[in-house]
Scaffold this active site. Structure first.
Site, mmCIF file in Angstrom:
data_model
loop_
_atom_site.group_PDB
_atom_site.id
_atom_site.type_symbol
_atom_site.label_atom_id
_atom_site.label_comp_id
_atom_site.label_asym_id
_atom_site.label_seq_id
_atom_site.Cartn_x
_atom_site.Cartn_y
_atom_site.Cartn_z
ATOM 1 N N LYS A 22 0.830 -1.200 0.000
ATOM 2 C CA LYS A 22 0.000 0.000 0.000
ATOM 3 C C LYS A 22 0.869 1.257 0.000
ATOM 4 O O LYS A 22 0.638 2.194 -0.767
ATOM 5 C CB LYS A 22 -0.903 0.012 1.234
ATOM 6 C CG LYS A 22 -1.774 1.267 1.345
ATOM 7 C CD LYS A 22 -2.379 1.435 2.717
ATOM 8 C CE LYS A 22 -1.401 2.085 3.659
ATOM 9 N NZ LYS A 22 -2.013 2.937 4.699
ATOM 10 N N ASN A 23 1.884 1.268 0.860
ATOM 11 C CA ASN A 23 2.699 2.469 1.018
ATOM 12 C C ASN A 23 3.643 2.715 -0.152
ATOM 13 O O ASN A 23 4.241 3.790 -0.244
ATOM 14 C CB ASN A 23 3.492 2.393 2.324
ATOM 15 C CG ASN A 23 2.598 2.536 3.541
ATOM 16 O OD1 ASN A 23 1.509 3.104 3.460
ATOM 17 N ND2 ASN A 23 3.035 2.001 4.659
ATOM 18 N N CYS A 116 -5.515 8.224 9.731
ATOM 19 C CA CYS A 116 -5.578 7.729 11.105
ATOM 20 C C CYS A 116 -5.083 8.789 12.086
ATOM 21 O O CYS A 116 -4.102 9.474 11.827
ATOM 22 C CB CYS A 116 -4.726 6.468 11.259
ATOM 23 S SG CYS A 116 -5.469 4.984 10.552
ATOM 24 N N ARG A 121 1.344 14.721 11.967
ATOM 25 C CA ARG A 121 2.128 14.480 10.756
ATOM 26 C C ARG A 121 2.034 15.734 9.887
ATOM 27 O O ARG A 121 1.359 15.752 8.865
ATOM 28 C CB ARG A 121 1.590 13.236 10.013
ATOM 29 C CG ARG A 121 1.860 11.956 10.773
ATOM 30 C CD ARG A 121 1.351 10.743 10.036
ATOM 31 N NE ARG A 121 -0.099 10.637 10.131
ATOM 32 C CZ ARG A 121 -0.796 9.637 9.582
ATOM 33 N NH1 ARG A 121 -0.187 8.703 8.894
ATOM 34 N NH2 ARG A 121 -2.099 9.590 9.725
ATOM 35 N N ASP A 304 4.931 1.005 12.177
ATOM 36 C CA ASP A 304 3.734 0.319 11.698
ATOM 37 C C ASP A 304 3.623 -1.113 12.211
ATOM 38 O O ASP A 304 2.601 -1.770 12.001
ATOM 39 C CB ASP A 304 3.705 0.310 10.162
ATOM 40 C CG ASP A 304 3.229 1.627 9.585
ATOM 41 O OD1 ASP A 304 2.731 2.470 10.353
ATOM 42 O OD2 ASP A 304 3.343 1.814 8.360
ATOM 43 N N ARG A 396 -8.343 -0.244 5.223
ATOM 44 C CA ARG A 396 -7.473 0.748 4.598
ATOM 45 C C ARG A 396 -6.116 0.163 4.231
ATOM 46 O O ARG A 396 -5.443 0.684 3.346
ATOM 47 C CB ARG A 396 -7.278 1.946 5.529
ATOM 48 C CG ARG A 396 -8.509 2.832 5.709
ATOM 49 C CD ARG A 396 -8.188 4.058 6.543
ATOM 50 N NE ARG A 396 -6.983 4.690 6.057
ATOM 51 C CZ ARG A 396 -5.881 4.855 6.781
ATOM 52 N NH1 ARG A 396 -5.827 4.446 8.027
ATOM 53 N NH2 ARG A 396 -4.825 5.448 6.254
#
Length: 415
Positions: A22-23, A116, A121, A304, A396
């Site tokens: 995903k990232n 989230c 951030r 993570d 997600r």
């Protein structure tokens, strides 16, 4: 809203194919805006965040098609440089289109992103980078607006090795005249994958994976075919699942070099791990040991994986200490784990975990993506039935996780 219902205390056995990252996919999708040709991506996971990014691209005027794990993006039809708040608030990574829009059109208007609620951030490092390249940036009423000024390559020093800022600046600099050097750049594998993608389109970038990246601006970027790297966090989550269930799993489509910090920490506590070129075998047991860990930017232990590792250590006899250095609100899963009987005390960015032989299933709530993964792991270990609500957070970042768990012996159902 859907829920996950898990009956635990069953060892997992079998093989899992890890989905694409995903990232890595999200910034590559944003970078496709730089191309006037057609981009074909393979290995794209089916996730809510991916769907939101596809919607962002369509709002800007791009054509996006999907067939299973293949996505085709044609950005030659872009007719807008604005991403409204009603979509950016749904996903943090929506901010990644700003660098690409500035590079290609010398203007962008993007609302501040959501995602989230795991901590601050800020966009300051992104905007600092754009300003260093000569873009004029204004912030007002939750909107970031940029336009071209005296644009030229420059040397940019990041105060913190931010992944998003590194990616955004790489995209902006790829079409900026002159040479741009990013110092204290993030070093994650996803940064390397973005560099490889951009270079295949015709960019001139080197240094990704190190703390200094050099970008020589080019005049145009073309269409390309690219395969996304495997998701190292999904792989890590299934490794933790094998360990916490005291099971035996083979993970396919994995790059072991991407998860060396996790492999080292799991071996340290007594998990048996064997690695091959594109696969890993993980064998759990009842003789695991406690440990201490601190999350750090790559190649340190990934933030993570902190919640999942905390859950595993909550089942290991002895006392473990976890220090979270990346996000200040990334202990929101602690209260939910306590509901299940975990002995965890936290103050500020430090958590003390005293392992227990058994957790008890109950009703819990996923407060964010990785907290949801941690609760799944707790449910796999706990006695009785665990019901997890707010699974939209889990959707997600994990591609059909309940189906994959079913195939390896978990008693899990989505309601």
């Amino acid at each position: 809203m859907d829920t996950l219902v898990i009956c635990g205390a069953k060892p997992l056995q079998g093989q899992v194919k890890v989905s694409g990252s995903k990232n890595a996919t999200l910034p590559i999708m944003a970078a496709s805006l730089l191309s006037t040709g057609e981009v074909t991506l393979s290995g794209v996971p089916e996730l809510d965040d991916i769907a939101v990014m596809a919607e962002v691209l369509r709002i800007l005027g791009a054509k996006v098609y999907r067939d299973h794990d293949t996505m085709v993006i044609n950005a030659s039809t872009i007719n807008s440089i604005e991403v409204p708040e009603n979509i950016t608030r749904r996903m943090r990574a929506s901010n990644l289109v700003m660098g690409a829009l500035l590079a290609r059109f010398a203007q962008a208007r993007v609302a501040y992103p959501g995602g989230c609620a795991i901590g601050s951030r800020p966009m300051d490092l992104h905007l600092k980078g754009f300003r260093n390249l000569g873009y004029e940036i204004d912030e007002e009423y939750g909107i970031m607006e940029g336009k071209g000024g005296k644009i030229a390559g420059n040397e940019i020093l990041l105060d913190f090795p931010s992944v998003g800022a590194t990616e955004n600046i790489m995209m902006a600099a790829s079409l900026t005249p002159g040479v741009t050097i990013i110092r204290n750049a993030a070093r994650e594998p996803e940064i390397v994958d973005l560099q490889n993608f951009l270079n295949r389109m015709g960019a001139r970038i080197r240094g990704a994976g190190l703390d200094t990246i050099r970008i020589e601006g080019v005049k145009k970027l073309d269409g390309v075919e690219h395969s996304v790297i495997p998701d190292r966090i999904e792989a890590g989550t299934f490794m933790a699942a094998a360990a916490i269930s005291r099971g035996d799993l083979w993970l396919d489509n994995v790059v072991p070099e991407h998860i060396q910090p996790l492999i080292a920490k799991l071996r340290e506590i007594g998990v048996e791990i064997s690695t091959w070129t594109s696969g890993i075998r993980i064998i759990g047991n009842d003789h695991l040991r406690p440990t201490d860990l601190k999350t750090m930017p790559y190649p340190g232990f990934p933030t993570d994986m902190q919640a999942q590792m905390m859950t595993l250590l909550a089942t290991v006899s002895g006392t473990s200490v976890i220090v979270e250095t990346i996000f200040e609100n990334r202990f929101m899963h602690v209260q939910e784990l306590r509901r299940m009987g975990a002995d965890i005390k936290n103050e500020g960015r430090v958590a003390i975990v005293k392992g227990k032989k058994r957790l008890q299933g109950c009703k819990v709530e996923a407060t964010d993506l990785r907290a949801g993964a941690a609760l799944i792991l707790a449910g796999l270990y706990a006695e009785g039935e665990t019901t997890i609500s707010r699974v939209e957070h889990i959707d997600r970042g994990y591609d059909k996780i309940h189906q994959k768990l079913l195939e390896i012996g978990a008693d899990i159902v989505r309601v």
